[in-house]
Design a protein around this motif. Sequence first.
Motif, PDB file in Angstrom:
ATOM      1  N   ASN A  33       0.864  -8.976 -40.926  1.00  0.00           N
ATOM      2  CA  ASN A  33       1.948  -8.391 -42.250  1.00  0.00           C
ATOM      3  C   ASN A  33       2.404  -7.093 -42.015  1.00  0.00           C
ATOM      4  OD1 ASN A  33       1.503 -11.007 -43.444  1.00  0.00           O
ATOM      5  ND2 ASN A  33      -0.468 -10.269 -44.631  1.00  0.00           N
ATOM      6  N   SER A  34       1.593  -6.053 -41.080  1.00  0.00           N
ATOM      7  CA  SER A  34       2.225  -4.903 -41.157  1.00  0.00           C
ATOM      8  C   SER A  34       3.445  -4.910 -40.291  1.00  0.00           C
ATOM      9  CB  SER A  34       1.204  -4.021 -40.405  1.00  0.00           C
ATOM     10  OG  SER A  34       0.087  -3.513 -41.454  1.00  0.00           O
ATOM     11  N   LEU A  35       3.358  -5.622 -39.120  1.00  0.00           N
ATOM     12  CA  LEU A  35       4.446  -6.108 -38.328  1.00  0.00           C
ATOM     13  C   LEU A  35       5.765  -6.416 -39.223  1.00  0.00           C
ATOM     14  CD1 LEU A  35       5.894  -5.987 -35.717  1.00  0.00           C
ATOM     15  CD2 LEU A  35       4.969  -8.193 -35.195  1.00  0.00           C
ATOM     16  N   VAL A  36       5.655  -7.496 -39.744  1.00  0.00           N
ATOM     17  CA  VAL A  36       6.475  -8.133 -40.633  1.00  0.00           C
ATOM     18  C   VAL A  36       7.226  -6.995 -41.708  1.00  0.00           C
ATOM     19  CG1 VAL A  36       6.978  -9.823 -42.454  1.00  0.00           C
ATOM     20  CG2 VAL A  36       5.518 -10.603 -40.380  1.00  0.00           C
ATOM     21  N   LYS A  37       6.378  -6.296 -42.358  1.00  0.00           N
ATOM     22  CA  LYS A  37       7.060  -5.263 -43.146  1.00  0.00           C
ATOM     23  C   LYS A  37       7.813  -4.407 -42.486  1.00  0.00           C
ATOM     24  CE  LYS A  37       5.630  -1.950 -46.778  1.00  0.00           C
ATOM     25  NZ  LYS A  37       6.658  -1.025 -46.263  1.00  0.00           N
ATOM     26  N   ILE A  38       7.655  -3.966 -41.289  1.00  0.00           N
ATOM     27  CA  ILE A  38       8.278  -2.785 -40.341  1.00  0.00           C
ATOM     28  C   ILE A  38       9.639  -3.704 -40.044  1.00  0.00           C
ATOM     29  CG2 ILE A  38       8.515  -1.634 -38.402  1.00  0.00           C
ATOM     30  CD1 ILE A  38       5.504  -1.090 -38.682  1.00  0.00           C
ATOM     31  N   LEU A  39       9.460  -4.939 -39.567  1.00  0.00           N
ATOM     32  CA  LEU A  39      10.522  -5.724 -39.270  1.00  0.00           C
ATOM     33  C   LEU A  39      11.737  -5.776 -40.448  1.00  0.00           C
ATOM     34  CD1 LEU A  39       9.016  -8.334 -37.132  1.00  0.00           C
ATOM     35  CD2 LEU A  39      10.345  -6.675 -36.157  1.00  0.00           C
ATOM     36  N   GLU A  43      -3.806 -20.496 -28.133  1.00  0.00           N
ATOM     37  CA  GLU A  43      -2.718 -21.110 -28.363  1.00  0.00           C
ATOM     38  C   GLU A  43      -2.221 -21.260 -29.890  1.00  0.00           C
ATOM     39  OE1 GLU A  43      -0.201 -25.444 -27.790  1.00  0.00           O
ATOM     40  OE2 GLU A  43      -2.033 -24.907 -26.716  1.00  0.00           O
ATOM     41  N   VAL A  44      -3.259 -21.661 -30.668  1.00  0.00           N
ATOM     42  CA  VAL A  44      -3.171 -21.999 -32.240  1.00  0.00           C
ATOM     43  C   VAL A  44      -3.129 -20.539 -32.774  1.00  0.00           C
ATOM     44  CG1 VAL A  44      -4.256 -22.518 -34.283  1.00  0.00           C
ATOM     45  CG2 VAL A  44      -4.635 -24.087 -32.223  1.00  0.00           C
ATOM     46  N   ALA A  45      -3.588 -19.645 -32.322  1.00  0.00           N
ATOM     47  CA  ALA A  45      -3.296 -18.133 -33.256  1.00  0.00           C
ATOM     48  C   ALA A  45      -2.055 -17.688 -32.641  1.00  0.00           C
ATOM     49  CB  ALA A  45      -4.662 -17.099 -32.644  1.00  0.00           C
ATOM     50  N   LEU A  46      -1.776 -17.808 -31.611  1.00  0.00           N
ATOM     51  CA  LEU A  46      -0.355 -17.337 -31.097  1.00  0.00           C
ATOM     52  C   LEU A  46       0.586 -18.119 -31.855  1.00  0.00           C
ATOM     53  CD1 LEU A  46       1.217 -15.648 -29.367  1.00  0.00           C
ATOM     54  CD2 LEU A  46       1.199 -17.408 -27.532  1.00  0.00           C
ATOM     55  N   VAL A  85       6.480  -9.090 -20.268  1.00  0.00           N
ATOM     56  CA  VAL A  85       6.069  -9.355 -21.923  1.00  0.00           C
ATOM     57  C   VAL A  85       4.854 -10.148 -21.871  1.00  0.00           C
ATOM     58  CG1 VAL A  85       8.538  -9.045 -22.911  1.00  0.00           C
ATOM     59  CG2 VAL A  85       7.490 -11.340 -22.259  1.00  0.00           C
ATOM     60  N   LYS A  86       4.101 -10.604 -21.030  1.00  0.00           N
ATOM     61  CA  LYS A  86       2.770 -10.748 -21.163  1.00  0.00           C
ATOM     62  C   LYS A  86       1.953 -10.165 -21.979  1.00  0.00           C
ATOM     63  CE  LYS A  86      -1.230 -12.252 -18.297  1.00  0.00           C
ATOM     64  NZ  LYS A  86      -1.867 -12.186 -16.950  1.00  0.00           N
ATOM     65  N   GLU A  87       1.901  -8.839 -21.862  1.00  0.00           N
ATOM     66  CA  GLU A  87       0.932  -8.149 -22.692  1.00  0.00           C
ATOM     67  C   GLU A  87       1.244  -7.938 -24.045  1.00  0.00           C
ATOM     68  OE1 GLU A  87      -0.257  -3.527 -23.162  1.00  0.00           O
ATOM     69  OE2 GLU A  87       0.896  -4.148 -21.516  1.00  0.00           O
ATOM     70  N   GLY A  88       2.461  -8.382 -24.303  1.00  0.00           N
ATOM     71  CA  GLY A  88       2.824  -8.394 -25.593  1.00  0.00           C
ATOM     72  C   GLY A  88       2.453  -9.719 -26.493  1.00  0.00           C
ATOM     73  N   PHE A  89       2.462 -10.919 -25.714  1.00  0.00           N
ATOM     74  CA  PHE A  89       2.277 -12.115 -26.213  1.00  0.00           C
ATOM     75  C   PHE A  89       0.707 -12.119 -26.254  1.00  0.00           C
ATOM     76  CE2 PHE A  89       6.262 -13.571 -25.111  1.00  0.00           C
ATOM     77  CZ  PHE A  89       6.593 -14.822 -25.978  1.00  0.00           C
ATOM     78  N   ILE A  90       0.018 -11.583 -25.569  1.00  0.00           N
ATOM     79  CA  ILE A  90      -1.631 -11.434 -25.644  1.00  0.00           C
ATOM     80  C   ILE A  90      -1.828 -10.468 -26.945  1.00  0.00           C
ATOM     81  CG2 ILE A  90      -3.556 -10.548 -24.763  1.00  0.00           C
ATOM     82  CD1 ILE A  90      -2.424 -11.018 -21.906  1.00  0.00           C
ATOM     83  N   LEU A  91      -1.210  -9.643 -27.027  1.00  0.00           N
ATOM     84  CA  LEU A  91      -1.446  -8.706 -28.348  1.00  0.00           C
ATOM     85  C   LEU A  91      -0.989  -9.418 -29.602  1.00  0.00           C
ATOM     86  CD1 LEU A  91      -1.835  -5.719 -29.380  1.00  0.00           C
ATOM     87  CD2 LEU A  91       0.839  -5.432 -29.217  1.00  0.00           C
ATOM     88  N   ILE A  92      -0.019 -10.129 -29.543  1.00  0.00           N
ATOM     89  CA  ILE A  92       0.509 -11.073 -30.709  1.00  0.00           C
ATOM     90  C   ILE A  92      -0.665 -12.191 -31.001  1.00  0.00           C
ATOM     91  CG2 ILE A  92       2.040 -12.733 -31.865  1.00  0.00           C
ATOM     92  CD1 ILE A  92       4.172 -11.145 -30.308  1.00  0.00           C
ATOM     93  N   SER A  93      -1.255 -12.736 -29.896  1.00  0.00           N
ATOM     94  CA  SER A  93      -2.279 -13.831 -30.140  1.00  0.00           C
ATOM     95  C   SER A  93      -3.435 -13.284 -30.730  1.00  0.00           C
ATOM     96  CB  SER A  93      -2.466 -14.303 -28.800  1.00  0.00           C
ATOM     97  OG  SER A  93      -3.100 -13.677 -27.957  1.00  0.00           O
ATOM     98  N   MET A  99      -3.848 -10.643 -32.710  1.00  0.00           N
ATOM     99  CA  MET A  99      -3.311  -9.918 -34.169  1.00  0.00           C
ATOM    100  C   MET A  99      -4.241 -10.659 -35.420  1.00  0.00           C
ATOM    101  SD  MET A  99       0.683  -8.860 -34.342  1.00  0.00           S
ATOM    102  CE  MET A  99       1.360  -7.559 -33.483  1.00  0.00           C
ATOM    103  N   ASN A 100      -4.914  -9.857 -36.166  1.00  0.00           N
ATOM    104  CA  ASN A 100      -5.289 -10.632 -37.349  1.00  0.00           C
ATOM    105  C   ASN A 100      -4.221 -10.443 -38.600  1.00  0.00           C
ATOM    106  OD1 ASN A 100      -5.202  -8.008 -38.675  1.00  0.00           O
ATOM    107  ND2 ASN A 100      -7.176  -7.564 -37.784  1.00  0.00           N
TER     108      ASN A 100
END
Length: 214
Positions: free
Chosen positions: A26-32, A99-102, A10-18, A20-21
């Motif tokens: 917000n798009s992810l949150v709406k889907i969730l 780290e802050v962005a993530l 899941v390393k790639e997923g954490f990088i992706l989240i870090s 994100m603008n």
Amino acid sequence: MATIYIPEEVKEGFILISEMNLNDVNSLVKILADIRAGDEYDSIIQRLNEVFENKSRILLQTVVSFSGLIGKDDATVEEVAKNLAESFIQDYQKSKEEEVALEKNLNIILSNVANLRKNIVSRRSAYDNESILRSSKLITDLRILFQDDLSNKNRDAVIIHKLHVEYQHNFSDKELYFTLDLKDLNRLKAEIEKAIEKDQIIREDYKNNLNILF
């Protein structure tokens, strides 16, 4: 909370989240927020595909991997987000800015995973081993058994049925092949028909008492 181990898968997923603008988050949150208890993971991924394309599967896998940490040892959303961010940066030697962005993005995501967690609970209740059938098909083949004398047309034959099953286990696609004869097919047919009958009886008997999800 103690330092959290971040699996390599899941390393790639954490990088992706870090990276994100706010619009992506917000798009992810709406889907969730729109996830229902009976939704299959493939349908959730299809919705994610509209925004995150080929990163959707690893993104969902990553969110699922840490969503269960909320409430563990009475941990708050803020504590989990901070601990995850610190653990990831420590394990993979990322910058303070990352780290802050993530942590910021994790805070927002973790605050909106309630429906996903309900979905996980409902599906785990239905599939104890978390192996979910994706597709299946039967291939029928005729095998001719030749005599030692190949010109001899007095030949035997057997009919072989191959059952091809594709399933998903912990987000990994897997497949199995089974060789069946007619007796196996009839036994399988009888079990399926019995299961269908039970399903119909349960739905009819409890339609006014239970909200059956799937």
